[in-house]
Motif scaffolding. Structure first.
Motif, PDB file in Angstrom:
ATOM      1  N   GLU A  78       0.863  -1.180   0.000  1.00 49.65           N
ATOM      2  CA  GLU A  78       0.000   0.000   0.000  1.00 49.65           C
ATOM      3  C   GLU A  78       0.896   1.225   0.000  1.00 49.65           C
ATOM      4  OE1 GLU A  78      -3.804  -0.690  -0.220  1.00 49.65           O
ATOM      5  OE2 GLU A  78      -3.561   1.001   1.168  1.00 49.65           O
ATOM      6  N   PHE A  79       0.634   2.158  -0.901  1.00 44.20           N
ATOM      7  CA  PHE A  79       1.410   3.402  -0.907  1.00 44.20           C
ATOM      8  C   PHE A  79       0.446   4.564  -1.090  1.00 44.20           C
ATOM      9  CE2 PHE A  79       3.811   6.805  -2.956  1.00 44.20           C
ATOM     10  CZ  PHE A  79       4.878   6.917  -2.082  1.00 44.20           C
ATOM     11  N   CYS A  80       0.379   5.452  -0.091  1.00 42.08           N
ATOM     12  CA  CYS A  80      -0.531   6.601  -0.131  1.00 42.08           C
ATOM     13  C   CYS A  80      -1.949   6.160  -0.486  1.00 42.08           C
ATOM     14  CB  CYS A  80      -0.036   7.652  -1.122  1.00 42.08           C
ATOM     15  SG  CYS A  80       1.513   8.381  -0.642  1.00 42.08           S
ATOM     16  N   GLY A  81      -2.409   5.097   0.130  1.00 39.48           N
ATOM     17  CA  GLY A  81      -3.777   4.628  -0.073  1.00 39.48           C
ATOM     18  C   GLY A  81      -3.997   3.857  -1.360  1.00 39.48           C
ATOM     19  N   ARG A  82      -2.926   3.599  -2.123  1.00 36.02           N
ATOM     20  CA  ARG A  82      -3.089   2.843  -3.374  1.00 36.02           C
ATOM     21  C   ARG A  82      -2.251   1.574  -3.339  1.00 36.02           C
ATOM     22  NH1 ARG A  82      -2.680   7.017  -8.345  1.00 36.02           N
ATOM     23  NH2 ARG A  82      -3.280   5.140  -9.456  1.00 36.02           N
ATOM     24  N   SER A  83      -2.724   0.557  -4.055  1.00 37.32           N
ATOM     25  CA  SER A  83      -1.949  -0.688  -4.112  1.00 37.32           C
ATOM     26  C   SER A  83      -0.836  -0.538  -5.150  1.00 37.32           C
ATOM     27  CB  SER A  83      -2.849  -1.851  -4.538  1.00 37.32           C
ATOM     28  OG  SER A  83      -3.886  -1.989  -3.598  1.00 37.32           O
ATOM     29  N   VAL A  84       0.349  -1.006  -4.782  1.00 40.16           N
ATOM     30  CA  VAL A  84       1.460  -1.005  -5.747  1.00 40.16           C
ATOM     31  C   VAL A  84       2.032  -2.415  -5.843  1.00 40.16           C
ATOM     32  CG1 VAL A  84       2.094   1.445  -5.571  1.00 40.16           C
ATOM     33  CG2 VAL A  84       3.098  -0.180  -3.985  1.00 40.16           C
ATOM     34  N   TYR A  85       2.412  -2.799  -7.050  1.00 42.42           N
ATOM     35  CA  TYR A  85       2.872  -4.165  -7.331  1.00 42.42           C
ATOM     36  C   TYR A  85       4.288  -4.093  -7.888  1.00 42.42           C
ATOM     37  CZ  TYR A  85      -2.202  -4.389  -7.292  1.00 42.42           C
ATOM     38  OH  TYR A  85      -3.513  -4.242  -6.937  1.00 42.42           O
ATOM     39  N   LEU A  86       5.259  -4.544  -7.113  1.00 45.89           N
ATOM     40  CA  LEU A  86       6.646  -4.397  -7.565  1.00 45.89           C
ATOM     41  C   LEU A  86       7.200  -5.700  -8.164  1.00 45.89           C
ATOM     42  CD1 LEU A  86       7.921  -2.120  -4.666  1.00 45.89           C
ATOM     43  CD2 LEU A  86       7.163  -1.446  -6.931  1.00 45.89           C
ATOM     44  N   TYR A  87       6.795  -6.822  -7.618  1.00 45.50           N
ATOM     45  CA  TYR A  87       7.094  -8.146  -8.176  1.00 45.50           C
ATOM     46  C   TYR A  87       8.556  -8.368  -8.553  1.00 45.50           C
ATOM     47  CZ  TYR A  87       1.988  -8.470  -8.484  1.00 45.50           C
ATOM     48  OH  TYR A  87       0.644  -8.499  -8.198  1.00 45.50           O
TER      49      TYR A  87
ATOM     50  N   GLU B 242       9.242   4.231  -2.126  1.00 45.20           N
ATOM     51  CA  GLU B 242       9.650   5.338  -2.995  1.00 45.20           C
ATOM     52  C   GLU B 242      10.970   5.026  -3.692  1.00 45.20           C
ATOM     53  OE1 GLU B 242       9.712   9.246  -1.252  1.00 45.20           O
ATOM     54  OE2 GLU B 242       7.689   8.996  -0.462  1.00 45.20           O
ATOM     55  N   ILE B 243      11.919   4.480  -2.944  1.00 49.44           N
ATOM     56  CA  ILE B 243      13.220   4.153  -3.555  1.00 49.44           C
ATOM     57  C   ILE B 243      13.022   3.094  -4.641  1.00 49.44           C
ATOM     58  CG2 ILE B 243      15.502   3.127  -3.150  1.00 49.44           C
ATOM     59  CD1 ILE B 243      15.358   4.333  -0.282  1.00 49.44           C
ATOM     60  N   ARG B 244      12.246   2.075  -4.337  1.00 45.53           N
ATOM     61  CA  ARG B 244      12.042   0.990  -5.306  1.00 45.53           C
ATOM     62  C   ARG B 244      11.253   1.480  -6.523  1.00 45.53           C
ATOM     63  NH1 ARG B 244       9.589  -4.124  -2.668  1.00 45.53           N
ATOM     64  NH2 ARG B 244      10.653  -5.210  -4.347  1.00 45.53           N
ATOM     65  N   GLY B 245      10.173   2.216  -6.263  1.00 42.41           N
ATOM     66  CA  GLY B 245       9.329   2.697  -7.362  1.00 42.41           C
ATOM     67  C   GLY B 245      10.073   3.663  -8.275  1.00 42.41           C
ATOM     68  N   ASN B 246      10.849   4.561  -7.666  1.00 41.18           N
ATOM     69  CA  ASN B 246      11.602   5.512  -8.485  1.00 41.18           C
ATOM     70  C   ASN B 246      12.724   4.835  -9.265  1.00 41.18           C
ATOM     71  OD1 ASN B 246      10.586   8.339  -8.246  1.00 41.18           O
ATOM     72  ND2 ASN B 246      10.684   7.808  -6.084  1.00 41.18           N
ATOM     73  N   SER B 247      13.245   3.740  -8.740  1.00 50.26           N
ATOM     74  CA  SER B 247      14.265   2.986  -9.487  1.00 50.26           C
ATOM     75  C   SER B 247      13.655   2.422 -10.768  1.00 50.26           C
ATOM     76  CB  SER B 247      14.802   1.817  -8.656  1.00 50.26           C
ATOM     77  OG  SER B 247      15.354   2.285  -7.471  1.00 50.26           O
ATOM     78  N   ILE B 248      12.428   1.909 -10.653  1.00 49.61           N
ATOM     79  CA  ILE B 248      11.756   1.361 -11.839  1.00 49.61           C
ATOM     80  C   ILE B 248      11.580   2.478 -12.875  1.00 49.61           C
ATOM     81  CG2 ILE B 248       9.591   0.361 -12.716  1.00 49.61           C
ATOM     82  CD1 ILE B 248       9.267  -1.026  -9.978  1.00 49.61           C
TER      83      ILE B 248
ATOM     84  N   SER C 180      10.141  -3.294   5.710  1.00 52.85           N
ATOM     85  CA  SER C 180       9.597  -3.664   4.396  1.00 52.85           C
ATOM     86  C   SER C 180       8.208  -3.043   4.240  1.00 52.85           C
ATOM     87  CB  SER C 180       9.517  -5.194   4.317  1.00 52.85           C
ATOM     88  OG  SER C 180       8.933  -5.580   3.109  1.00 52.85           O
ATOM     89  N   GLY C 181       7.972  -2.357   3.118  1.00 52.81           N
ATOM     90  CA  GLY C 181       6.672  -1.739   2.876  1.00 52.81           C
ATOM     91  C   GLY C 181       6.569  -0.314   3.394  1.00 52.81           C
ATOM     92  N   HIS C 182       7.626   0.173   4.072  1.00 49.03           N
ATOM     93  CA  HIS C 182       7.620   1.563   4.531  1.00 49.03           C
ATOM     94  C   HIS C 182       7.576   2.475   3.289  1.00 49.03           C
ATOM     95  CE1 HIS C 182       9.096   5.371   6.138  1.00 49.03           C
ATOM     96  NE2 HIS C 182       8.685   4.927   7.316  1.00 49.03           N
ATOM     97  N   PRO C 183       6.845   3.624   3.362  1.00 52.17           N
ATOM     98  CA  PRO C 183       6.757   4.506   2.181  1.00 52.17           C
ATOM     99  C   PRO C 183       8.122   4.879   1.583  1.00 52.17           C
ATOM    100  CG  PRO C 183       5.289   5.277   3.905  1.00 52.17           C
ATOM    101  CD  PRO C 183       6.022   4.114   4.479  1.00 52.17           C
TER     102      PRO C 183
END
Ligand SMILES: Nc1nc2c(c(CN[C@H]3C=C[C@H](O)[C@@H]3O)cn2[C@@H]2O[C@H](COP(=O)(O)O)[C@@H](O)[C@H]2O)c(=O)[nH]1
Length: 207
Positions: free
Chosen positions: A54-63, A151-157, A144-147
């Protein structure tokens, strides 16, 4: 995390025995050369691969692990046989901890002064055996799962997607897997140069 890792192995073995005649090759066959379908199948059938948050109330899928699994099969079979996928460019980079460090090194990723300071203090805290799970996190392991971890993982993508776009615009064919492999190998080969760049420390079965 020993117990958790053992239970992941048991889960994978059990699903393979119950549904795939004990062979991962049957999972690959079922996906008919689609990398995306293989990621979706792995995540659906093997719950331990559900790197979902969950990120800012939305589901995120990093897989991360599902994607590196497909990428490694593609790379090991050099795109042939079991490694032949007609949509391999759909795979995004495998967001963990080392590639962000290389992205930062190359200036493709930036950290806010607050995050940078936190990561620097965390490295010292972890070396001293301290770890925190409070909000905002005490310097130490980033849960794990902390915003901030997301953010680090999502911005890397996103950074790797942008790198791919730039390279493609100059007429060269590339995908996120090749950029990830390059960055990961680079970070491993330049550990001394990388030492100055703080890395986020997270205990996670998703990496
Ligand atoms: N994002 C990203 N994460 C990667 C890799 C690799 C190795 N890939 C190489 C293998 C064949 C290709 O030629 C690749 O160059 C390992 N890891 C992660 O590090 C962790 C430690 O792993 P180890 O040191 O193995 O135990 C583990 O979470 C593992 O999943 C990568 O490439 N990208």
């Amino acid at each position: 995390m020993f117990e958790e890792r053992i239970s992941v192995l048991h889960e994978v073995g059990q699903v393979l025995l119950e549904k795939y005649d004990g062979k991962f090759a049957n999972v690959i066959r079922e996906c008919r050369a689609s990398a995306q379908m293989l990621v979706e199948t792995v995540v659906r059938e093997f719950p331990c691969f559900r790197d979902e948050h969950e990120f800012c109330g939305r589901s995120v899928y990093l897989y991360k692990r599902a994607q590196i699994l497909v990428a490694d099969i593609w790379a090991c079979f050099e795109g042939h046989g079991f490694g032949s996928f007609n949509d391999i460019d759909q795979i995004t980079m495998f967001a963990d901890y080392r590639v962000p460090q290389a992205l930062y090194h190359f200036g493709a990723l930036g950290y806010s002064p607050r995050l940078l300071e936190y990561l620097r203090r965390s490295e010292i805290a972890v070396q001293q055996g301290d770890s925190g799970h409070t909000q905002p996190p005490k310097p130490g392991l980033l849960p794990s799962g902390h915003p901030w971890e997301l953010e680090i993982r999502g911005n890397s993508i996103w950074a790797v997607e942008q790198i791919c776009r730039h390279i493609r615009a100059s007429g060269h064919n590339v995908n996120a897997i090749l950029i990830d492999f390059y960055m990961w190998d680079y970070a491993k080969e330049h550990t001394t140069a990388m030492r100055a760049i703080p890395i986020h420390l997270t205990r996670s079965k998703f990496y």
